[in-house]
Design a protein around this motif. Structure first.
Motif, mmCIF file in Angstrom:
data_model
loop_
_atom_site.group_PDB
_atom_site.id
_atom_site.type_symbol
_atom_site.label_atom_id
_atom_site.label_comp_id
_atom_site.label_asym_id
_atom_site.label_seq_id
_atom_site.Cartn_x
_atom_site.Cartn_y
_atom_site.Cartn_z
ATOM 1 N N TRP A 1 97.461 38.843 -66.231
ATOM 2 C CA TRP A 1 97.173 39.964 -66.960
ATOM 3 C C TRP A 1 98.022 41.257 -66.340
ATOM 4 O O TRP A 1 98.230 41.320 -65.276
ATOM 5 C CB TRP A 1 95.661 40.221 -66.935
ATOM 6 N N PHE A 2 98.521 41.937 -67.298
ATOM 7 C CA PHE A 2 99.019 43.325 -67.028
ATOM 8 C C PHE A 2 98.275 44.367 -67.905
ATOM 9 O O PHE A 2 97.807 43.860 -68.888
ATOM 10 C CB PHE A 2 100.363 43.233 -66.942
ATOM 11 N N ARG A 3 98.441 45.452 -67.592
ATOM 12 C CA ARG A 3 97.874 46.631 -68.651
ATOM 13 C C ARG A 3 98.900 47.746 -68.671
ATOM 14 O O ARG A 3 99.671 47.920 -67.906
ATOM 15 C CB ARG A 3 96.677 47.016 -67.787
ATOM 16 N N GLU B 1 101.261 47.806 -65.805
ATOM 17 C CA GLU B 1 100.958 47.710 -64.381
ATOM 18 C C GLU B 1 100.332 46.127 -64.300
ATOM 19 O O GLU B 1 99.605 45.854 -64.960
ATOM 20 C CB GLU B 1 99.902 48.771 -63.831
ATOM 21 N N ALA B 2 100.738 45.411 -63.248
ATOM 22 C CA ALA B 2 100.272 44.206 -62.934
ATOM 23 C C ALA B 2 98.906 44.265 -62.607
ATOM 24 O O ALA B 2 98.498 45.073 -62.039
ATOM 25 C CB ALA B 2 101.042 43.539 -61.969
ATOM 26 N N VAL B 3 98.041 43.313 -63.134
ATOM 27 C CA VAL B 3 96.686 43.432 -63.081
ATOM 28 C C VAL B 3 96.233 42.200 -61.908
ATOM 29 O O VAL B 3 95.741 42.216 -60.939
ATOM 30 C CB VAL B 3 95.964 43.343 -64.165
ATOM 31 N N SER B 4 96.806 41.002 -62.618
ATOM 32 C CA SER B 4 96.221 39.675 -61.781
ATOM 33 C C SER B 4 97.295 38.526 -62.208
ATOM 34 O O SER B 4 97.857 38.878 -63.389
ATOM 35 C CB SER B 4 94.841 39.262 -62.014
ATOM 36 N N CYS B 5 97.308 37.523 -61.389
ATOM 37 C CA CYS B 5 98.167 36.375 -61.846
ATOM 38 C C CYS B 5 97.681 35.334 -60.831
ATOM 39 O O CYS B 5 97.059 35.375 -59.750
ATOM 40 C CB CYS B 5 99.515 36.918 -61.186
#
Length: 121
Positions: A36-38, A46-50
Motif C-alpha cells: 500500500w501507498f498513500r 508515501e509508502a505505507v506497507s509492503c
C-alpha cells in the motif's frame, strides 16, 4: 490484465479504525511483492506497507505499530487494518503490486484507483 480494486475507506474520528481491502485479478497475490501507498493532496506519494512473497511485511515509520497488513491467498486479496488513526493519516490509499520482484520494498508496477481515508473530528 492486472486489476486492483481498493475499498473500505471513509471518514473516521481520530483514534478510530478502518480496514481497507484490495482485491486483485490477473495475478496471484502471493507470487509478487504487494503493498500500500498513500497520497495526500499536494504531497508526494508515501509508502505505507509492503509484503514479500514469504509473508513478511514492512511498514513506514509513521504507521508502524498502528497499521497491520495481511494477505488472504484464497481470496486473492490483501488488507490493511488501520488503528489509532490520526489526522495526518488522511490521504487516498492505493494498493500496488510489483510485477518484477518478490521482495519489498517493491515498485508500483500496477495500482488501483484508490480509496479515500479522512481522519477528522
Amino acid at each position: 490484465q492486472v486489476q486492483l480494486v481498493e475499498s473500505g475507506g471513509g471518514l473516521v474520528q481520530p483514534g478510530g479504525s478502518l480496514r481497507l481491502s484490495c482485491t486483485v485479478s490477473g495475478v496471484t497475490v502471493d507470487h509478487y511483492a504487494i503493498g500500500w501507498f498513500r497520497q495526500a493532496p499536494w504531497k508526494e506519494s508515501e509508502a505505507v506497507s509492503c509484503m514479500s512473497v514469504d509473508g513478511n511485511a514492512i511498514y513506514a515509520e509513521p504507521v508502524k505499530g498502528r497499521f497491520t497488513m495481511s494477505r488472504v491467498n484464497v481470496m486473492n486479496a490483501v488488507y490493511l487494518q488501520m488503528d489509532s488513526l490520526k489526522p495526518e493519516d488522511t490521504a487516498k490509499y492505493f494498493c500496488f503490486v510489483d510485477l518484477v520482484s518478490r521482495e519489498c520494498p517493491g515498485e508500483y508496477s500496477r495500482f488501483g484507483q484508490g480509496t479515500q481515508v479522512t481522519v477528522s473530528s
